[in-house]
Design a protein around this motif. Sequence first.
Motif, PDB file in Angstrom:
ATOM      1  N   THR A  40       0.826  -1.210   0.000  1.00  0.00           N
ATOM      2  CA  THR A  40       0.000   0.000   0.000  1.00  0.00           C
ATOM      3  C   THR A  40       0.858   1.257   0.000  1.00  0.00           C
ATOM      4  OG1 THR A  40      -0.182  -0.082   2.410  1.00  0.00           O
ATOM      5  CG2 THR A  40      -1.991  -1.046   1.129  1.00  0.00           C
ATOM      6  N   ASN A  41       2.085   1.163   0.523  1.00  0.00           N
ATOM      7  CA  ASN A  41       2.972   2.319   0.547  1.00  0.00           C
ATOM      8  C   ASN A  41       3.893   2.402  -0.667  1.00  0.00           C
ATOM      9  OD1 ASN A  41       2.010   3.421   2.939  1.00  0.00           O
ATOM     10  ND2 ASN A  41       3.269   2.036   4.155  1.00  0.00           N
ATOM     11  N   THR A  42       3.762   1.479  -1.595  1.00  0.00           N
ATOM     12  CA  THR A  42       4.522   1.530  -2.838  1.00  0.00           C
ATOM     13  C   THR A  42       3.689   2.263  -3.875  1.00  0.00           C
ATOM     14  OG1 THR A  42       5.596  -0.578  -2.341  1.00  0.00           O
ATOM     15  CG2 THR A  42       5.644   0.156  -4.620  1.00  0.00           C
ATOM     16  N   SER A  43       4.278   3.245  -4.498  1.00  0.00           N
ATOM     17  CA  SER A  43       3.526   4.009  -5.493  1.00  0.00           C
ATOM     18  C   SER A  43       3.367   3.193  -6.771  1.00  0.00           C
ATOM     19  CB  SER A  43       4.233   5.326  -5.801  1.00  0.00           C
ATOM     20  OG  SER A  43       5.438   5.086  -6.467  1.00  0.00           O
ATOM     21  N   ALA A  44       2.326   3.517  -7.514  1.00  0.00           N
ATOM     22  CA  ALA A  44       2.082   2.827  -8.776  1.00  0.00           C
ATOM     23  C   ALA A  44       3.182   3.132  -9.785  1.00  0.00           C
ATOM     24  CB  ALA A  44       0.721   3.219  -9.330  1.00  0.00           C
ATOM     25  N   ALA A  47       6.092   0.911  -9.100  1.00  0.00           N
ATOM     26  CA  ALA A  47       5.787  -0.452  -9.541  1.00  0.00           C
ATOM     27  C   ALA A  47       5.920  -0.586 -11.055  1.00  0.00           C
ATOM     28  CB  ALA A  47       4.379  -0.840  -9.095  1.00  0.00           C
ATOM     29  N   PHE A  48       5.446   0.395 -11.800  1.00  0.00           N
ATOM     30  CA  PHE A  48       5.551   0.335 -13.256  1.00  0.00           C
ATOM     31  C   PHE A  48       6.982   0.546 -13.734  1.00  0.00           C
ATOM     32  CE2 PHE A  48       0.898   1.047 -13.270  1.00  0.00           C
ATOM     33  CZ  PHE A  48       0.571  -0.076 -14.027  1.00  0.00           C
ATOM     34  N   ILE A  49       7.750   1.344 -13.015  1.00  0.00           N
ATOM     35  CA  ILE A  49       9.162   1.497 -13.359  1.00  0.00           C
ATOM     36  C   ILE A  49       9.889   0.168 -13.171  1.00  0.00           C
ATOM     37  CG2 ILE A  49      11.337   2.564 -12.608  1.00  0.00           C
ATOM     38  CD1 ILE A  49       9.722   5.139 -12.146  1.00  0.00           C
ATOM     39  N   LEU A  50       9.625  -0.515 -12.047  1.00  0.00           N
ATOM     40  CA  LEU A  50      10.249  -1.814 -11.815  1.00  0.00           C
ATOM     41  C   LEU A  50       9.800  -2.843 -12.848  1.00  0.00           C
ATOM     42  CD1 LEU A  50      10.154  -2.002  -7.930  1.00  0.00           C
ATOM     43  CD2 LEU A  50      12.166  -1.787  -9.389  1.00  0.00           C
ATOM     44  N   LEU A  51       8.534  -2.795 -13.239  1.00  0.00           N
ATOM     45  CA  LEU A  51       8.040  -3.691 -14.288  1.00  0.00           C
ATOM     46  C   LEU A  51       8.753  -3.396 -15.610  1.00  0.00           C
ATOM     47  CD1 LEU A  51       5.978  -5.874 -15.156  1.00  0.00           C
ATOM     48  CD2 LEU A  51       4.425  -3.997 -15.686  1.00  0.00           C
ATOM     49  N   GLY A  52       8.935  -2.127 -15.920  1.00  0.00           N
ATOM     50  CA  GLY A  52       9.645  -1.745 -17.140  1.00  0.00           C
ATOM     51  C   GLY A  52      11.109  -2.138 -17.115  1.00  0.00           C
ATOM     52  N   VAL A  53      11.756  -1.965 -15.959  1.00  0.00           N
ATOM     53  CA  VAL A  53      13.162  -2.358 -15.825  1.00  0.00           C
ATOM     54  C   VAL A  53      13.304  -3.864 -16.017  1.00  0.00           C
ATOM     55  CG1 VAL A  53      15.061  -2.579 -14.162  1.00  0.00           C
ATOM     56  CG2 VAL A  53      13.879  -0.411 -14.412  1.00  0.00           C
ATOM     57  N   GLY A  54      12.441  -4.635 -15.377  1.00  0.00           N
ATOM     58  CA  GLY A  54      12.487  -6.082 -15.528  1.00  0.00           C
ATOM     59  C   GLY A  54      12.247  -6.520 -16.967  1.00  0.00           C
ATOM     60  N   TYR A 110      -3.272  -5.739  -5.397  1.00  0.00           N
ATOM     61  CA  TYR A 110      -2.558  -4.465  -5.420  1.00  0.00           C
ATOM     62  C   TYR A 110      -1.873  -4.203  -6.764  1.00  0.00           C
ATOM     63  CZ  TYR A 110      -3.193  -4.262  -0.392  1.00  0.00           C
ATOM     64  OH  TYR A 110      -3.724  -4.214   0.866  1.00  0.00           O
ATOM     65  N   GLY A 111      -2.111  -5.026  -7.743  1.00  0.00           N
ATOM     66  CA  GLY A 111      -1.494  -4.845  -9.054  1.00  0.00           C
ATOM     67  C   GLY A 111      -0.023  -5.207  -9.038  1.00  0.00           C
ATOM     68  N   TRP A 112       0.777  -4.393  -9.707  1.00  0.00           N
ATOM     69  CA  TRP A 112       2.215  -4.674  -9.836  1.00  0.00           C
ATOM     70  C   TRP A 112       3.011  -4.206  -8.621  1.00  0.00           C
ATOM     71  CZ3 TRP A 112       2.832  -7.995 -13.466  1.00  0.00           C
ATOM     72  CH2 TRP A 112       2.041  -7.950 -14.590  1.00  0.00           C
ATOM     73  N   ARG A 113       2.365  -3.771  -7.588  1.00  0.00           N
ATOM     74  CA  ARG A 113       3.074  -3.221  -6.426  1.00  0.00           C
ATOM     75  C   ARG A 113       3.836  -4.267  -5.618  1.00  0.00           C
ATOM     76  NH1 ARG A 113      -0.690   1.688  -4.336  1.00  0.00           N
ATOM     77  NH2 ARG A 113      -1.121   2.467  -6.407  1.00  0.00           N
ATOM     78  N   TYR A 114       3.688  -5.511  -5.967  1.00  0.00           N
ATOM     79  CA  TYR A 114       4.441  -6.562  -5.264  1.00  0.00           C
ATOM     80  C   TYR A 114       5.892  -6.622  -5.742  1.00  0.00           C
ATOM     81  CZ  TYR A 114       4.017  -9.420  -9.462  1.00  0.00           C
ATOM     82  OH  TYR A 114       4.099  -9.887 -10.740  1.00  0.00           O
ATOM     83  N   LEU A 115       6.204  -5.969  -6.858  1.00  0.00           N
ATOM     84  CA  LEU A 115       7.569  -5.992  -7.383  1.00  0.00           C
ATOM     85  C   LEU A 115       8.498  -5.146  -6.529  1.00  0.00           C
ATOM     86  CD1 LEU A 115       6.909  -5.656 -11.212  1.00  0.00           C
ATOM     87  CD2 LEU A 115       7.762  -7.664 -10.016  1.00  0.00           C
ATOM     88  N   TYR A 116       9.688  -5.603  -6.354  1.00  0.00           N
ATOM     89  CA  TYR A 116      10.759  -4.854  -5.699  1.00  0.00           C
ATOM     90  C   TYR A 116      12.051  -5.208  -6.416  1.00  0.00           C
ATOM     91  CZ  TYR A 116      11.265  -9.299  -3.240  1.00  0.00           C
ATOM     92  OH  TYR A 116      11.413 -10.619  -2.950  1.00  0.00           O
TER      93      TYR A 116
END
Length: 150
Positions: A40-44, A47-54, A110-116
Amino acid sequence: MKFGNGFSLFWIIYLLFFAIGLPLILHYAGDHHQSDFEMTNTSASKAFILLGVGTALWFIVFIFYIKKFLVNLALKKNDIKVLNMIGLLLLIALAAGILVYTYINESRGYGWRYLYFWHPYIFIPSSFIFYSGLFFDITKGLFSKFRANP
């Protein structure tokens, strides 16, 4: 089997374990999932930046694999093209499988917010890039004098 081929095969399998197996084992056995509070404290946008990096890292791995194992071997006209195509398809299936499996099992709405940053979707292609650079570039330079014919 020549010593060089067996040596290369051993290191490829060894590095594949450390690039794929170990990050997956550490992630799931260590229970490194994001908690609801962290998600909940991770911004969308993060999350999308991490998805793009991956995704970008996976595309770099795909391009490297295609260049190294499909194009170069097609120019040499080897007979192990079926096997290299299967390897590429397995690599694509691994990337898609990790993303779909973790989205279903870790997102909890929570969508893609599980990415780290240390998530296997991002860490595995990073490991591939590091180990392929280590294996194909550094060791090639180190062992080229031993493999060269006088």
